[in-house]
Design a protein around this motif. Structure first.
Motif, mmCIF file in Angstrom:
data_model
loop_
_atom_site.group_PDB
_atom_site.id
_atom_site.type_symbol
_atom_site.label_atom_id
_atom_site.label_comp_id
_atom_site.label_asym_id
_atom_site.label_seq_id
_atom_site.Cartn_x
_atom_site.Cartn_y
_atom_site.Cartn_z
ATOM 1 N N LEU A 9 0.830 -1.115 -0.030
ATOM 2 C CA LEU A 9 0.165 0.182 -0.485
ATOM 3 C C LEU A 9 1.050 1.099 0.189
ATOM 4 O O LEU A 9 0.514 1.931 -0.685
ATOM 5 C CB LEU A 9 -1.161 -0.327 1.387
ATOM 6 C CG LEU A 9 -2.157 -1.252 1.704
ATOM 7 C CD1 LEU A 9 -2.432 -1.579 2.464
ATOM 8 C CD2 LEU A 9 -2.442 -0.992 -0.097
ATOM 9 N N ARG A 10 2.066 1.017 0.817
ATOM 10 C CA ARG A 10 2.671 2.048 0.525
ATOM 11 C C ARG A 10 3.299 2.417 -0.815
ATOM 12 O O ARG A 10 3.567 3.700 -0.814
ATOM 13 C CB ARG A 10 3.990 2.354 1.212
ATOM 14 C CG ARG A 10 4.839 3.364 1.728
ATOM 15 C CD ARG A 10 6.407 2.771 2.518
ATOM 16 N NE ARG A 10 6.815 0.950 2.191
ATOM 17 C CZ ARG A 10 7.626 1.297 1.555
ATOM 18 N NH1 ARG A 10 8.147 2.283 0.506
ATOM 19 N NH2 ARG A 10 8.325 0.176 1.500
ATOM 20 N N LYS A 11 3.463 0.912 -1.471
ATOM 21 C CA LYS A 11 4.256 1.807 -3.069
ATOM 22 C C LYS A 11 3.508 1.844 -3.966
ATOM 23 O O LYS A 11 3.747 2.764 -4.208
ATOM 24 C CB LYS A 11 4.648 0.363 -2.873
ATOM 25 C CG LYS A 11 6.505 0.237 -2.889
ATOM 26 C CD LYS A 11 6.981 -1.255 -3.251
ATOM 27 C CE LYS A 11 8.519 -1.186 -2.646
ATOM 28 N NZ LYS A 11 8.787 -2.047 -3.621
ATOM 29 N N GLU A 12 2.009 1.677 -3.130
ATOM 30 C CA GLU A 12 0.994 2.000 -4.152
ATOM 31 C C GLU A 12 1.446 4.020 -3.981
ATOM 32 O O GLU A 12 0.397 4.416 -5.269
ATOM 33 C CB GLU A 12 -0.699 1.726 -3.779
ATOM 34 C CG GLU A 12 -0.568 0.107 -4.679
ATOM 35 C CD GLU A 12 -1.869 -0.514 -3.997
ATOM 36 O OE1 GLU A 12 -3.219 0.039 -3.529
ATOM 37 O OE2 GLU A 12 -1.974 -1.594 -4.332
ATOM 38 N N LEU A 13 0.757 4.230 -3.139
ATOM 39 C CA LEU A 13 1.184 5.843 -3.272
ATOM 40 C C LEU A 13 1.816 6.684 -3.198
ATOM 41 O O LEU A 13 2.339 8.016 -3.100
ATOM 42 C CB LEU A 13 0.542 5.751 -1.487
ATOM 43 C CG LEU A 13 -0.697 5.941 -0.995
ATOM 44 C CD1 LEU A 13 -1.576 5.572 0.506
ATOM 45 C CD2 LEU A 13 -2.348 6.227 -1.451
ATOM 46 N N LYS A 14 2.935 5.935 -3.677
ATOM 47 C CA LYS A 14 4.437 6.313 -4.092
ATOM 48 C C LYS A 14 5.034 7.155 -2.978
ATOM 49 O O LYS A 14 5.856 8.071 -3.116
ATOM 50 C CB LYS A 14 4.631 7.436 -5.201
ATOM 51 C CG LYS A 14 4.083 6.102 -6.939
ATOM 52 C CD LYS A 14 4.064 7.498 -7.648
ATOM 53 C CE LYS A 14 4.249 6.729 -9.133
ATOM 54 N NZ LYS A 14 2.640 6.064 -8.973
ATOM 55 N N LEU A 15 5.231 6.057 -1.563
ATOM 56 C CA LEU A 15 6.135 6.461 -0.375
ATOM 57 C C LEU A 15 7.233 6.020 -0.163
ATOM 58 O O LEU A 15 7.665 4.696 -0.352
ATOM 59 C CB LEU A 15 4.584 6.957 0.964
ATOM 60 C CG LEU A 15 3.439 7.450 0.723
ATOM 61 C CD1 LEU A 15 2.940 7.499 1.906
ATOM 62 C CD2 LEU A 15 3.768 9.039 0.873
ATOM 63 N N THR A 16 8.015 7.166 0.352
ATOM 64 C CA THR A 16 8.824 5.646 1.200
ATOM 65 C C THR A 16 8.846 5.121 2.475
ATOM 66 O O THR A 16 7.965 6.019 3.181
ATOM 67 C CB THR A 16 10.618 6.800 0.906
ATOM 68 O OG1 THR A 16 9.741 7.659 2.020
ATOM 69 C CG2 THR A 16 10.635 7.361 -0.435
ATOM 70 N N GLN A 17 9.749 4.615 3.386
ATOM 71 C CA GLN A 17 9.261 4.125 4.233
ATOM 72 C C GLN A 17 9.766 5.404 4.675
ATOM 73 O O GLN A 17 8.953 5.688 6.118
ATOM 74 C CB GLN A 17 10.363 2.693 4.308
ATOM 75 C CG GLN A 17 10.192 1.790 4.229
ATOM 76 C CD GLN A 17 11.275 0.517 4.358
ATOM 77 O OE1 GLN A 17 12.454 1.251 4.828
ATOM 78 N NE2 GLN A 17 11.597 -1.066 4.164
ATOM 79 N N ALA A 18 10.887 5.744 5.064
ATOM 80 C CA ALA A 18 10.944 6.734 5.730
ATOM 81 C C ALA A 18 9.645 7.808 5.047
ATOM 82 O O ALA A 18 9.325 8.637 6.931
ATOM 83 C CB ALA A 18 12.022 8.141 5.673
ATOM 84 N N GLU A 19 8.961 8.252 4.856
ATOM 85 C CA GLU A 19 7.918 9.546 4.428
ATOM 86 C C GLU A 19 6.251 8.717 4.746
ATOM 87 O O GLU A 19 6.321 9.493 5.950
ATOM 88 C CB GLU A 19 7.821 9.596 2.842
ATOM 89 C CG GLU A 19 8.528 10.375 2.340
ATOM 90 C CD GLU A 19 8.084 10.613 0.568
ATOM 91 O OE1 GLU A 19 8.311 11.511 0.337
ATOM 92 O OE2 GLU A 19 7.828 8.992 0.712
ATOM 93 N N GLY A 21 6.995 7.500 7.770
ATOM 94 C CA GLY A 21 7.748 6.737 8.981
ATOM 95 C C GLY A 21 7.345 8.323 9.592
ATOM 96 O O GLY A 21 6.660 8.706 11.304
ATOM 97 N N LYS A 22 7.545 9.591 8.599
ATOM 98 C CA LYS A 22 7.238 10.602 9.565
ATOM 99 C C LYS A 22 5.875 10.719 9.216
ATOM 100 O O LYS A 22 5.332 11.505 10.021
ATOM 101 C CB LYS A 22 8.001 11.617 8.378
ATOM 102 C CG LYS A 22 7.588 13.427 8.616
ATOM 103 C CD LYS A 22 9.138 14.065 7.780
ATOM 104 C CE LYS A 22 8.930 15.045 8.051
ATOM 105 N NZ LYS A 22 8.891 16.283 7.370
ATOM 106 N N LYS A 23 5.070 11.129 8.374
ATOM 107 C CA LYS A 23 3.627 10.347 8.536
ATOM 108 C C LYS A 23 3.182 10.134 10.051
ATOM 109 O O LYS A 23 2.158 10.701 10.456
ATOM 110 C CB LYS A 23 3.005 9.920 7.476
ATOM 111 C CG LYS A 23 3.362 11.646 6.551
ATOM 112 C CD LYS A 23 2.300 10.112 5.324
ATOM 113 C CE LYS A 23 1.865 11.127 4.102
ATOM 114 N NZ LYS A 23 1.245 11.729 4.289
ATOM 115 N N ILE A 31 9.321 1.517 10.268
ATOM 116 C CA ILE A 31 8.123 1.440 9.566
ATOM 117 C C ILE A 31 8.761 -0.177 8.651
ATOM 118 O O ILE A 31 7.600 -1.168 8.036
ATOM 119 C CB ILE A 31 8.325 2.251 8.503
ATOM 120 C CG1 ILE A 31 7.473 3.599 8.866
ATOM 121 C CG2 ILE A 31 7.353 1.641 6.852
ATOM 122 C CD1 ILE A 31 6.184 3.156 9.311
ATOM 123 N N SER A 32 10.363 -0.210 8.040
ATOM 124 C CA SER A 32 10.779 -1.486 7.670
ATOM 125 C C SER A 32 10.716 -2.914 8.113
ATOM 126 O O SER A 32 10.248 -3.961 8.124
ATOM 127 C CB SER A 32 12.841 -1.697 7.252
ATOM 128 O OG SER A 32 13.152 -2.127 7.275
#
Length: 71
Positions: A9-19, A21-23, A31-32
């Motif tokens: 789901l994170r990749k579908e939204l084009k978010l990195t793990q860091a992004e 995590g920040k949210k 997150i990893s």
């Protein structure tokens, strides 16, 4: 055993793990570990992650019993 679709789901939204995590106010490493199934998030963190991914919690996290087929 807790299963999840966080990475997908994170990749579908084009978010990195860091992004992501920040949210939700955790580290990229957290997150990893969640994505790998090494760490089970608290209920509060699971809800925050689900909200950040625009999903119902049951679409992101579920419990897999020994006799169940993968989701």
């Amino acid at each position: 055993m807790l299963q999840n679709r966080v990475k997908e789901l994170r990749k579908e939204l084009k978010l990195t793990q860091a992004e992501l995590g920040k949210k939700v106010k955790v580290t990229r490493q957290t997150i990893s570990f969640i994505e790998k199934g090494v760490y089970d998030p608290s209920v509060t963190l699971a809800i925050k992650i689900s909200e950040a991914l625009n999903q119902e919690i049951g679409e992101v996290f579920w419990i897999k019993h020994n006799n169940e087929i993968e989701k």
